[in-house]
Design a protein around this motif. Structure first.
Motif, PDB file in Angstrom:
ATOM      1  N   TYR A   3       2.669   8.245  -9.651  1.00 31.66           N
ATOM      2  CA  TYR A   3       4.223   8.551  -9.222  1.00 31.66           C
ATOM      3  C   TYR A   3       5.062   9.439 -10.149  1.00 31.66           C
ATOM      4  CZ  TYR A   3       9.140   7.170  -8.388  1.00 31.66           C
ATOM      5  OH  TYR A   3      10.410   7.492  -8.211  1.00 31.66           O
ATOM      6  N   ARG A  28      12.278   3.981 -12.564  1.00 34.69           N
ATOM      7  CA  ARG A  28      11.188   2.526 -12.096  1.00 34.69           C
ATOM      8  C   ARG A  28       9.869   3.353 -11.682  1.00 34.69           C
ATOM      9  NH1 ARG A  28      14.229  -2.380 -12.853  1.00 34.69           N
ATOM     10  NH2 ARG A  28      16.254  -1.838 -13.068  1.00 34.69           N
ATOM     11  N   ASN A  29       8.862   2.241 -11.848  1.00 35.46           N
ATOM     12  CA  ASN A  29       7.481   2.194 -11.441  1.00 35.46           C
ATOM     13  C   ASN A  29       6.733   3.611 -11.991  1.00 35.46           C
ATOM     14  OD1 ASN A  29       8.118   0.306  -9.540  1.00 35.46           O
ATOM     15  ND2 ASN A  29       9.069   1.685  -8.142  1.00 35.46           N
ATOM     16  N   SER A  31       3.953   5.473 -14.397  1.00 40.59           N
ATOM     17  CA  SER A  31       2.615   4.990 -14.655  1.00 40.59           C
ATOM     18  C   SER A  31       2.464   4.489 -16.061  1.00 40.59           C
ATOM     19  CB  SER A  31       1.783   6.049 -14.324  1.00 40.59           C
ATOM     20  OG  SER A  31       0.389   6.029 -14.601  1.00 40.59           O
ATOM     21  N   GLU A  51      10.658  -2.728 -17.636  1.00 40.43           N
ATOM     22  CA  GLU A  51      10.096  -1.440 -17.373  1.00 40.43           C
ATOM     23  C   GLU A  51       9.451  -0.856 -18.610  1.00 40.43           C
ATOM     24  OE1 GLU A  51       9.693   0.470 -14.574  1.00 40.43           O
ATOM     25  OE2 GLU A  51      10.661  -1.381 -13.356  1.00 40.43           O
TER      26      GLU A  51
END
Length: 548
Positions: A3, A28-29, A31, A51
């Motif tokens: 992502y 956010r999110n 790898s 995070e």
């Protein structure tokens, strides 16, 4: 493909670049495999632990130029980054340093924040740490732990400039080779502060409040590898004693030093640059043997002092000697008798008069290329000038005569500056310019010339004649200068009927012709003030510039 956050760029090598995309929140999110993350030049205020803790493979983390505060950065924010090598936090709003940084760190940049406190484990216990940047903060001595580098002996670069330190930090890493402490409030250097820094090569201490009472004869002595020492802009009244012998560049300018004793510099055998300008040194306070044995010293700055004459015992191998802005009134026959290697000599803005310059003073200067006599009280061009000069500056004097032969033999001269004097054409001996066969720039602006000089050399490329009394340009005025590129004639007495345009038609290389405004009568020309007109290329800034 893992992502990739919007507006960011992501590469397969594990790099995510979100620099300058106006982020207000941490992406956010991301790898977990990311190796290099750049979030610089955004508006981040908070780093969320949940995070950040996922990015355990991160090696480079760039957060500089955001709005991070210490409240938005938890004490253990970076603890989970067990592979982090490079951390950039410069240009944020941190008031205290991160309490814990990973042991793996190689470089940490926390410059340009508002730091007032460092913790023992901020930089301590980091065996791989090599560089720390803490400049432009608000650190005081009270904000530094005594053992802030404990277990981090490998640090080689420490930048702590522009803080509020009064003392040199304690227990500095022994591997340091570059230490910046400029622009602090240092008053004294504690005894033994540098004794263990045998690898230190560069030490910057300028713009502090250091006095001779704040150092002793052994303060710098054990710095056996020191090559660069900057003590400029302090409160020294004497050259420090016990300076190490391997110094190459020594900055002592902008102090209150009054003398150069006989043996205080002679042990610095590798000294190449000695900068003592802007002090209070008189020639009689310079010991004749002060520079004995300094065979590598080639650049010596003594300008803006209180020299009343040329100092005796000048360094034998000096190549650049800056003596401008002193009170020198005379140059005797033997003042430069041993200055065989001089290439550049600047004597501008002293109190020299033509009768007080001995005609044989420069007889040994066979390598001299640049000589500056500007801003003195000369009324004639001195005789006996070195024949090998490339640049000669005589501007802003009272010169009203160039005596017969004073420029003869100067076939290497490329630039001659005679602006703002009192020269008339009949005061220049016939053929003076023709002898200068390599002259490229001739500045005669601000004199009393009534027409363009004749017999200009063929090599000439730029001639400055602005602010004279020239009233006519004949058709053959520039016949002898086919290579001319720039002609400056602004602020003269030129009129339309007395300017022969054919004078410029054959000049193939002419790029700038600045004549300002000229009209049907000399009266109208002066009334216009030379501020506008039909010149081929109007370059007022260049026309008023005396140096090429």
């Amino acid at each position: 493909m893992p992502y990739c956050p919007p507006d960011c760029s992501c590469n397969l090598d594990g790099t995510v670049d979100c620099g300058g995309v106006d982020l207000k929140e941490f992406p956010r999110n991301l790898s977990e495999s990311i190796l290099h993350l750049s979030l610089q030049n955004n508006a981040l205020e908070v780093i969320p632990m949940e995070e950040l803790s996922r990015l355990q493979n991160l090696e480079t983390f760039n957060l500089q130029n955001n709005r991070l505060t210490s409240k938005g950065l938890p004490d253990d924010a970076f603890c989970s980054l067990e592979n982090l090598l490079y951390l950039y936090l410069a240009n944020n709003k941190l008031t205290v340093a991160p309490k814990y940084l990973p042991k793996t760190l190689v470089s940490a940049d926390v410059a340009a924040n508002y730091l007032t406190k460092i913790y023992p484990l901020t930089f301590g216990q980091k065996p791989n740490l090599r560089s720390i940047y803490l400049h432009n903060n608000k650190l005081t001595d009270a904000g530094l732990p005594d053992h802030m580098f404990n277990g981090s002996d490998g640090v080689g670069i420490l930048i702590m400039s522009s803080n509020f330190l009064k003392y040199v930090p304690k227990n500095l890493p022994k591997e340091l080779f570059r230490l910046h402490l400029k622009d602090n409030k240092l008053e004294k250097i504690p005894k033994g502060a540098f004794d263990h820094l045998s690898k230190l090569r560069e030490l910057y201490l300028h713009n502090n409040y250091i006095t001779n009472d704040g150092i002793d004869n052994e303060t710098f002595w054990k710095l056996s590898s020191l090559e660069y020492l900057d003590l400029s802009s302090n409160n020294l009244t004497q050259i420090p004693r016990g300076l190490p012998r391997n110094i190459v560049l020594l900055h002592l300018e902008k102090n209150a030093i009054k003398s150069i004793p006989g043996s205080w510099l002679t042990q610095i055998k590798n000294l190449e640059y000695l900068l003592l300008h802007n002090n209070k040194i008189k020639a009689k306070a310079i010991h004749p043997l002060a520079f004995k044995g300094l065979k590598k010293l080639h650049t010596f700055h003594l300008y803006n002092n209180m020299l009343e004459r040329i100092p005796s015992g000048l360094p034998r191998r000096v190549k650049t000697l800056m003596l401008l802005h002193n009170q020198i009134t005379e140059i005797s026959r033997n003042d430069f008798a041993y200055s065989y290697f001089l290439i550049e000599l600047n004597l501008s803005y002293n109190k020299l008069t033509s009768p007080k310059i001995h005609p044989e003073a420069f007889r040994k200067m066979r390598l001299l290329e640049s000589l500056d006599f500007s801003g003195n009280n000369l009324n004639v061009v001195p005789s006996g000038l070195p024949k090998n000069l490339h640049v000669l500056r005589l501007k802003e004097n009272e010169i009203n005569s160039i005596p017969d032969g004073s420029l003869s033999g100067m076939t290497k001269l490329k630039e001659l500056f005679l602006s703002n004097n009192k020269l008339k054409l009949n005061s220049i001996y016939p053929g003076a310019w023709k002898q200068l066969t390599n002259l490229q720039l001739l500045d005669l602006s601000g004199n009393q010339l009534s027409y363009v000089p004749t017999d200009l050399p063929e090599s000439l490329e730029y001639i400055y004649l602005q602010n004279n009394q020239i009233s006519v340009i004949s058709e053959n005025a520039f016949e002898s200068t086919p290579n001319i590129k720039g002609i400056f004639l602004r602020d003269n007495r030129l009129t339309t009927s007395r300017v022969k345009e054919i004078a410029f038609e054959k000049l193939k290389f002419l790029q700038v012709l600045d004549m300002g405004a000229y009209s049907e009568s000399a009266t109208e020309s002066k009334k216009d003030g030379g501020t506008s007109g039909d010149n081929l290329e109007n370059d007022s800034e260049q026309a008023t510039q005396n140096d090429k």
